[in-house]
Design a protein around this motif. Structure first.
Motif, PDB file in Angstrom:
ATOM      1  N   LYS A   9       0.848  -1.192   0.000  1.00 39.49           N
ATOM      2  CA  LYS A   9       0.000   0.000   0.000  1.00 39.49           C
ATOM      3  C   LYS A   9       0.881   1.238   0.000  1.00 39.49           C
ATOM      4  O   LYS A   9       1.866   1.327   0.742  1.00 39.49           O
ATOM      5  N   ALA A  10       0.514   2.214  -0.858  1.00 43.68           N
ATOM      6  CA  ALA A  10       1.235   3.484  -0.920  1.00 43.68           C
ATOM      7  C   ALA A  10       0.240   4.630  -0.843  1.00 43.68           C
ATOM      8  O   ALA A  10      -0.899   4.521  -1.323  1.00 43.68           O
ATOM      9  N   TYR A  11       0.645   5.714  -0.218  1.00 42.73           N
ATOM     10  CA  TYR A  11      -0.112   6.959  -0.225  1.00 42.73           C
ATOM     11  C   TYR A  11       0.690   7.947  -1.065  1.00 42.73           C
ATOM     12  O   TYR A  11       1.749   8.409  -0.632  1.00 42.73           O
ATOM     13  N   GLY A  12       0.190   8.218  -2.262  1.00 46.06           N
ATOM     14  CA  GLY A  12       0.968   9.036  -3.173  1.00 46.06           C
ATOM     15  C   GLY A  12       2.222   8.283  -3.586  1.00 46.06           C
ATOM     16  O   GLY A  12       2.161   7.124  -4.003  1.00 46.06           O
ATOM     17  N   GLU A  15       5.375   4.571  -0.182  1.00 44.86           N
ATOM     18  CA  GLU A  15       4.864   3.235   0.102  1.00 44.86           C
ATOM     19  C   GLU A  15       5.001   2.966   1.597  1.00 44.86           C
ATOM     20  O   GLU A  15       6.094   3.086   2.160  1.00 44.86           O
ATOM     21  N   THR A  42      -2.390   1.081   8.858  1.00 43.16           N
ATOM     22  CA  THR A  42      -2.728   0.844   7.445  1.00 43.16           C
ATOM     23  C   THR A  42      -3.114  -0.613   7.227  1.00 43.16           C
ATOM     24  O   THR A  42      -4.082  -0.919   6.509  1.00 43.16           O
ATOM     25  N   LYS A  45      -6.581  -1.150   8.535  1.00 37.61           N
ATOM     26  CA  LYS A  45      -7.585  -0.521   7.667  1.00 37.61           C
ATOM     27  C   LYS A  45      -7.842  -1.369   6.421  1.00 37.61           C
ATOM     28  O   LYS A  45      -8.970  -1.443   5.942  1.00 37.61           O
ATOM     29  N   VAL A  51      -9.572   0.741   3.652  1.00 33.14           N
ATOM     30  CA  VAL A  51      -8.570   1.149   2.662  1.00 33.14           C
ATOM     31  C   VAL A  51      -8.294  -0.043   1.749  1.00 33.14           C
ATOM     32  O   VAL A  51      -8.200  -1.184   2.228  1.00 33.14           O
ATOM     33  N   ASP A  54      -2.916  -1.951  -2.708  1.00 29.48           N
ATOM     34  CA  ASP A  54      -2.472  -1.697  -4.085  1.00 29.48           C
ATOM     35  C   ASP A  54      -2.045  -2.976  -4.785  1.00 29.48           C
ATOM     36  O   ASP A  54      -2.124  -3.070  -6.014  1.00 29.48           O
ATOM     37  N   HIS A 392      -3.233  12.674   9.917  1.00 30.49           N
ATOM     38  CA  HIS A 392      -2.367  11.751   9.201  1.00 30.49           C
ATOM     39  C   HIS A 392      -1.146  11.324  10.010  1.00 30.49           C
ATOM     40  O   HIS A 392      -0.292  10.590   9.498  1.00 30.49           O
TER      41      HIS A 392
END
Length: 493
Positions: A9-12, A15, A42, A45, A51, A54, A392
């Motif tokens: 999983k990456a946010y923007g 990773e 994460t 979630k 969430v 990816d 965040h």
């Protein structure tokens, strides 16, 4: 029961999960340990459907699962009790537990059946003494925690995820939680247990999985490891000493309370806090410890008694007056009463000191940023960036923002109510050292905690509350956990 393979999983561009592999069986308690920011939240979630991952694969009971939404996760038998409770405070206990699934007869809610079912679920978690008709918002936070767990059990989950379930529990409440977990294990439920309290992890878990920097570091059986080894794996270093050595030399009296009473909450409380001193306060849920803190900070009115700051009587009707008198309060629920989650680090940290950075009635942003940045650097709040929304940040870094807010007000007495709730061991050490450092500058600290090890290790003396009364004042060096508990339940000789 549950298998994860190469979950990412990456946010923007960042990773946060780098290929998680995890397996857990039915009838097993698997603890997940990791420092704040390690990727635990994460991962939870993703498993709860909040969430989407990816990459990678998730299997439940051997079958592939997408978990594209919380509803799908629940349909797959996964229920999550998050650290931030999701109850509706205006509704009753029954309505919260059975929300969306209230029994009906001829189209109308069958309240008798609803209350009976809610009562049975409360009994299941060991809290049959809670009135199902009571309004949730009027109950102590520990009771709300158990209601949240009862709500999760209403759908008879195959997998139960508990995120810091014991953060607000102590004594008998914690024993009830562990009894419930053992019974769920016996019934074949998989329990994923996330906690920063490593003594609990060692007691209740069948296996302990450590996650660091978005990767699984190791999985071990409690008998084959130790809390110190787990901390080393979490933080990349051993913690030779959790609590800094205290050599208290109390100075002048900063805060004095005589005969303080708030009808229905506590009565005849007398205490004092001196310069350079850490005074602990221990008590079980409902003992009145938090209510005392609220009165000292002007958030609630006492019905009798006197408060003196620096020897002068003060009438604290509001928090603003308390701040002006030199008091600061870090509340036990940082997300509800300590922070504005959608505001950035700078704005949260500056909430209590806006008057100091005004120019012609307007905020001087440049001056505020300089003032906040100095303390943010000192407390090592991560990730960096004053403009980052505090929502965040990890729990430990959120708590550091709350502390920044109050340190900027230059208090003489700092009241800390459960300051390490939901905070990892490495960050706890930083906070304990910070508290020790503040007292060496002449600050006085009142440390309220349900963690026996913490209240003994971090304080110079401990006050014990029982049923709204102060029943003991004990030097920390000359007492132990057993003695504190005996006073807290009213059986000390």
């Amino acid at each position: 029961m549950l298998a994860l393979e190469a979950v990412r999983k990456a946010y923007g561009r960042v990773e946060v999960l780098h290929g998680i592999d995890l397996e857990a069986r039915a009838g097993e308690v698997v603890a997940i340990a990791g420092a704040n920011g390690a990727g635990k939240s994460t991962l939870l979630k993703i498993l709860s459907g909040a969430v989407r991952r990816d990459a990678g694969e998730i299997r439940i009971g051997g079958e592939p699962a997408e978990l594209a939404s919380p509803r799908e996760a629940q349909e797959r038998g996964i229920r999550t009790v998050h650290q931030e409770l999701s109850l509706v405070p205006q509704l009753s206990v029954t309505e919260n537990i059975l929300l969306g699934d209230l029994p009906r007869t001829r189209g109308l809610v069958d309240w008798r059946a609803a209350h009976a079912r809610a009562g049975a679920l409360l009994a299941r978690v060991g809290f049959d003494g809670i009135d199902p008709r009571a309004t949730v918002g009027r109950l102590p936070v520990a009771r709300r925690q158990m209601i949240e767990i009862a709500k999760a059990l209403a759908s008879e989950p195959r997998i139960l995820i508990l995120d810091e379930p014991s953060a607000v529990l102590a004594g008998e409440d914690l024993d009830r939680l562990f009894d419930l977990i053992r019974s769920l294990r016996a019934d074949g439920v998989l329990v994923l247990y996330v906690s920063h309290r490593l003594d609990e992890v060692m007691e209740i878990a069948d296996r302990v999985t450590v996650i660091k920097d978005g990767r699984i570091v190791t999985t071990s059986v409690p008998a084959d490891t130790s809390p110190d080894e787990i901390v080393r794996q979490m933080a990349g270093r051993r913690l030779a000493q959790v609590f800094p050595p205290r050599r208290p030399q109390p100075g002048r009296e900063l805060l004095a309370v005589e005969g303080l009473t708030r009808e229905g909450a506590f009565a005849d409380v007398t205490l004092d806090v001196k310069a350079g001193e850490v005074v602990g306060m221990f008590g079980l849920v409902g003992s009145g410890r938090t209510e005392v803190a609220e009165c000292l900070f002007g958030a609630a009115r006492a019905t009798a008694g006197e408060i003196r700051v620096d020897g002068k009587p003060v009438d604290l009707r509001t928090p603003k007056q308390a701040i002006a008198a030199g008091l600061a309060l870090v509340t036990e629920d940082r997300k509800d009463t300590g922070l504005v989650l959608d505001m950035c680090v700078r704005d949260n940290a500056g909430l209590a000191t806006m008057a100091k950075v005004r120019r012609w009635g307007l905020l001087d942003r440049k001056r505020q940023s300089a003032m906040v940045d100095e303390v943010v650097d000192e407390l090592d709040i991560r990730p960096r960036g004053l403009d980052r929304p505090v929502r965040h940040l990890s729990g430990g870094n959120q708590q550091k923002v709350v502390l920044t807010k109050w340190l900027l007000s230059r208090p003489r007495v700092l009241i800390l109510d459960e300051p390490t709730r939901g905070v990892d061991v490495a960050t706890r050490v930083d906070l304990y050292r910070m508290i020790d450092g503040l007292t060496r500058t002449g600050l006085g600290v009142l440390l309220i905690s349900s963690d026996l090890t913490e209240v003994l290790g971090a304080s110079d003396r401990v006050l014990v509350m029982h049923e709204g009364r102060l029943v003991a004042n004990l030097p920390s060096a000359d007492t132990d956990e057993e003695r504190l508990l005996a006073h807290s339940i009213g059986v000390a000789a």
